[in-house]
Scaffold this motif. Structure first.
Motif, mmCIF file in Angstrom:
data_model
loop_
_atom_site.group_PDB
_atom_site.id
_atom_site.type_symbol
_atom_site.label_atom_id
_atom_site.label_comp_id
_atom_site.label_asym_id
_atom_site.label_seq_id
_atom_site.Cartn_x
_atom_site.Cartn_y
_atom_site.Cartn_z
ATOM 1 N N GLY A 345 0.782 -1.236 0.000
ATOM 2 C CA GLY A 345 0.000 0.000 0.000
ATOM 3 C C GLY A 345 0.804 1.270 0.000
ATOM 4 N N ASN A 346 2.105 1.195 0.272
ATOM 5 C CA ASN A 346 2.928 2.401 0.322
ATOM 6 C C ASN A 346 3.181 2.941 -1.083
ATOM 7 O OD1 ASN A 346 4.422 4.453 1.406
ATOM 8 N ND2 ASN A 346 6.252 3.220 1.794
ATOM 9 N N PHE A 347 3.518 4.233 -1.153
ATOM 10 C CA PHE A 347 3.877 4.874 -2.416
ATOM 11 C C PHE A 347 5.324 5.346 -2.319
ATOM 12 C CE2 PHE A 347 -0.651 5.011 -2.363
ATOM 13 C CZ PHE A 347 -1.075 5.045 -3.687
ATOM 14 N N LEU A 361 5.069 9.476 1.554
ATOM 15 C CA LEU A 361 4.365 9.758 0.310
ATOM 16 C C LEU A 361 3.052 8.998 0.164
ATOM 17 C CD1 LEU A 361 7.362 9.816 -2.198
ATOM 18 C CD2 LEU A 361 6.240 11.739 -1.085
ATOM 19 N N VAL A 362 2.706 8.188 1.146
ATOM 20 C CA VAL A 362 1.470 7.423 1.023
ATOM 21 C C VAL A 362 0.261 8.356 0.958
ATOM 22 C CG1 VAL A 362 1.265 7.094 3.522
ATOM 23 C CG2 VAL A 362 0.109 5.535 1.950
ATOM 24 N N GLY A 363 0.306 9.439 1.725
ATOM 25 C CA GLY A 363 -0.797 10.396 1.683
ATOM 26 C C GLY A 363 -0.928 11.069 0.338
ATOM 27 N N VAL A 364 0.209 11.311 -0.313
ATOM 28 C CA VAL A 364 0.182 11.903 -1.652
ATOM 29 C C VAL A 364 -0.601 10.992 -2.599
ATOM 30 C CG1 VAL A 364 1.563 12.684 -3.606
ATOM 31 C CG2 VAL A 364 2.407 13.040 -1.270
ATOM 32 N N ASP A 386 -4.706 1.767 4.633
ATOM 33 C CA ASP A 386 -4.292 0.732 5.577
ATOM 34 C C ASP A 386 -2.827 0.896 5.960
ATOM 35 O OD1 ASP A 386 -6.808 -0.357 5.545
ATOM 36 O OD2 ASP A 386 -6.342 -1.920 4.079
ATOM 37 N N PHE A 387 -1.983 1.176 4.981
ATOM 38 C CA PHE A 387 -0.559 1.360 5.267
ATOM 39 C C PHE A 387 -0.338 2.610 6.112
ATOM 40 C CE2 PHE A 387 3.610 3.121 4.386
ATOM 41 C CZ PHE A 387 4.441 2.023 4.567
ATOM 42 N N MET A 388 -1.035 3.683 5.776
ATOM 43 C CA MET A 388 -0.840 4.962 6.468
ATOM 44 C C MET A 388 -1.182 4.863 7.944
ATOM 45 S SD MET A 388 -2.552 8.636 5.496
ATOM 46 C CE MET A 388 -4.076 8.368 6.380
ATOM 47 N N LEU A 389 -2.204 4.067 8.279
ATOM 48 C CA LEU A 389 -2.678 4.000 9.655
ATOM 49 C C LEU A 389 -2.104 2.815 10.429
ATOM 50 C CD1 LEU A 389 -6.403 4.971 9.034
ATOM 51 C CD2 LEU A 389 -4.580 6.402 9.960
ATOM 52 N N ASP A 390 -1.154 2.111 9.823
ATOM 53 C CA ASP A 390 -0.546 0.967 10.501
ATOM 54 C C ASP A 390 0.178 1.456 11.759
ATOM 55 O OD1 ASP A 390 1.102 -1.213 11.313
ATOM 56 O OD2 ASP A 390 1.038 -2.002 9.275
ATOM 57 N N THR A 412 -3.622 14.018 6.402
ATOM 58 C CA THR A 412 -4.814 14.594 7.022
ATOM 59 C C THR A 412 -5.965 14.687 6.022
ATOM 60 O OG1 THR A 412 -3.465 15.854 8.585
ATOM 61 C CG2 THR A 412 -5.711 16.627 8.213
ATOM 62 N N GLN A 413 -5.670 15.175 4.835
ATOM 63 C CA GLN A 413 -6.722 15.283 3.819
ATOM 64 C C GLN A 413 -7.170 13.907 3.327
ATOM 65 O OE1 GLN A 413 -6.063 18.797 0.949
ATOM 66 N NE2 GLN A 413 -4.001 18.334 1.704
ATOM 67 N N ALA A 414 -6.202 13.016 3.151
ATOM 68 C CA ALA A 414 -6.536 11.681 2.664
ATOM 69 C C ALA A 414 -7.447 10.946 3.646
ATOM 70 C CB ALA A 414 -5.259 10.878 2.435
ATOM 71 N N ALA A 415 -7.143 11.045 4.937
ATOM 72 C CA ALA A 415 -7.951 10.353 5.942
ATOM 73 C C ALA A 415 -9.359 10.937 6.020
ATOM 74 C CB ALA A 415 -7.268 10.439 7.307
#
Length: 489
Positions: A345-347, A361-364, A386-390, A412-415
């Motif tokens: 899931g990471n970028f 960069l996952v949020g991007v 899922d990756f961002m909130l691990d 923040t925006q992505a969530a």
């Protein structure tokens, strides 16, 4: 010869015969005098006035008098609407008398004057609506910015009163630290710092007509407009190229701000410049769908640079200008985001696996995918969240080693866009950390992060570092109403 007197009848007949020509002349003169007087009297009462309408029909109400061309009437008062203040000479370019009610002909004002008048009218209307909480004409995703709706929308999304107070303090700090020419930063990266600051004010619904921040917004927009026009839509403002290593970053951020501004005001002064600026992004897209540190079409685009171009393009899409190539470029950009995502899931920056497991960069990837596809069920979005909130990436700590405001801005925006438990969890981690660490003057202090994206600017204590940190933090705390989650359905 008979000398006896002539009879009386004969003498009268002779005298009448002798005077017939005199009598006829006298009678003729009498008739002419009478006729002349009748004409004068008739003309005096029945001749139509010289201001009758050209249509020849019945004239009712007021009539339009054709004034002498060398002395046109003073139309100044008629040119102003009741809510407009008196404007002194330096601002006369924004005034026109074309709306006044008169039949005389006036030379048309220069195009710039007409455009400025239209823009002022649009800004007045939008600003009035925003202050009343009516988001007339705004896209649904931007409707939460309206003044009367911000508190309600923020409360529903979990925003706290202290966060809004922090936003106001941050905006006031930015106002106090604006340059005289309207820009922000006294060193470098002025287009990016100015764009980020303007985005903060726009995110709060502030426009050039706003009571407290109006002059600040106007000066900032005027600076971007002047510099962008000078360099033919290249917002990084160099005659030679794109402003060095970070030129494409700066161009994307400044274009993002101009796009939002046009969407909120319909300021026609900005329309042509915005088309040029967006056109540079469209034509500078690489074959893989992303962008680089220059607008050269190289392989393996950079995800961080691409993020700002995608945000600018989405804002341009919302503007309603129908700029050619925008939607197609966004479609291609989605392909590139999938290219750099790993199975967990990471970028990553340029290709999967580079720079290890850096989560910045996952949020991007998540935000930019959602911005365009607006589908929380998309595999790219779901795996990224899922990756961002691990939990293995740890809780947030502004003063800790993992403090990365650049990543937090996107996360923040992505969530929020994803919503549900993902937003509840992220909001619980980020909001207090950002709001509680604001400096007393309204800015945000340096962080201690090591290796965070943009760490040089995050940790700088000089002119530019505080601007960069403050704008990112204000934008994060405006998330509750700045962009509202929407779906294609």
């Amino acid at each position: 010869m008979d000398s006896s007197p002539k009879p009386l009848v004969t003498r009268i007949q002779e005298k009448l015969a002798a005077s017939r020509f005199f009598t006829f002349s006298a009678l003729l003169h009498v008739v002419l005098v009478i006729m002349g007087g009748s004409v004068v009297l008739f003309k005096q009462y029945v001749e139509p006035p010289d201001f009758v309408s050209e249509g020849g029909g019945l004239v009712t109400g007021e009539v339009s008098v054709q004034p002498p061309t060398e002395q046109p009437p003073d139309m100044t008062e008629q040119a102003f609407t009741p809510e407009q203040p008196s404007i002194t000479a330096p601002a006369l370019d924004s005034i026109t008398t074309m709306g006044a009610n008169s039949s005389f002909t006036m030379a048309a004002p220069p195009p710039v004057r007409t455009l400025a008048t239209n823009a002022n009218a649009a800004m007045t209307n939008v600003s009035a609506n925003l202050s009343k909480g009516v988001a007339t004409g705004l896209p649904a995703s931007m409707a939460g910015r309206a003044g009367g709706q911000r508190a309600t929308v923020a409360a529903k999304a979990g925003g706290k009163e202290k966060s809004e107070k922090a936003v106001m303090a941050g905006l006031r700090w930015l106002k106090q630290n604006q340059n005289e020419d309207g820009s922000w930063s006294k060193t470098q990266h002025k287009p990016a710092m100015t764009g980020l600051a303007i985005l903060c004010f726009l995110g709060h619904g502030e426009l050039p007509e706003s009571p407290e921040f109006g002059p600040t917004v106007k000066k900032g927009i005027d600076w971007l407009l002047a510099r962008g026009t000078e360099f033919e839509g290249r917002m990084s403002l160099t005659k030679e190229g794109w402003g060095g290593h970070h030129g494409v970053y700066e161009h994307g951020i400044a274009t993002y701000a101009l796009s939002e501004y046009y969407t909120m005001t319909k300021d026609e002064r900005v329309a042509e410049l915005l088309k040029l600026a967006v056109g540079h992004i469209v034509t500078g897209q690489a074959p893989d769908g992303g962008w680089h540190y220059s607008f050269a079409k190289k392989p393996d685009s950079d995800t961080s640079v691409s993020g700002w171009q995608i945000q600018a393009l989405k804002a341009a899409h919302l503007s309603g200008l129908g700029i050619p190539g925008v939607d197609e470029a966004l479609d291609k950009a989605m392909v590139n985001l999938k290219r750099v995502q790993t199975p967990n899931g990471n970028f990553h920056y340029t290709k999967p696996g580079d720079r290890g497991e850096y989560p910045g960069l996952v949020g991007v990837g998540v935000l930019c995918t959602y911005f365009w596809k607006q589908d929380r069920g998309d595999k790219v979005v779901r795996q990224g969240i899922d990756f961002m909130l691990d939990r293995k990436h740890g809780d947030l700590d502004y003063k800790g080693d993992n403090s990365d405001l650049y990543a937090w801005y996107y996360n923040t925006q992505a969530a929020l866009m994803y919503g549900g438990s993902a937003w509840t969890k992220w909001n619980r981690m980020f909001q207090d950390q950002v709001a509680d660490n604001q400096s007393p003057d309204g800015s945000w202090p340096p962080v201690l992060a090591k290796g965070a994206h943009g760490a040089a600017l995050l940790q700088k204590a000089d002119d530019e570092g505080p601007i960069y940190r403050t704008t990112l933090c204000v934008l994060m705390l405006e998330v509750f109403y700045r962009y509202m989650p929407t779906t294609k359905g």
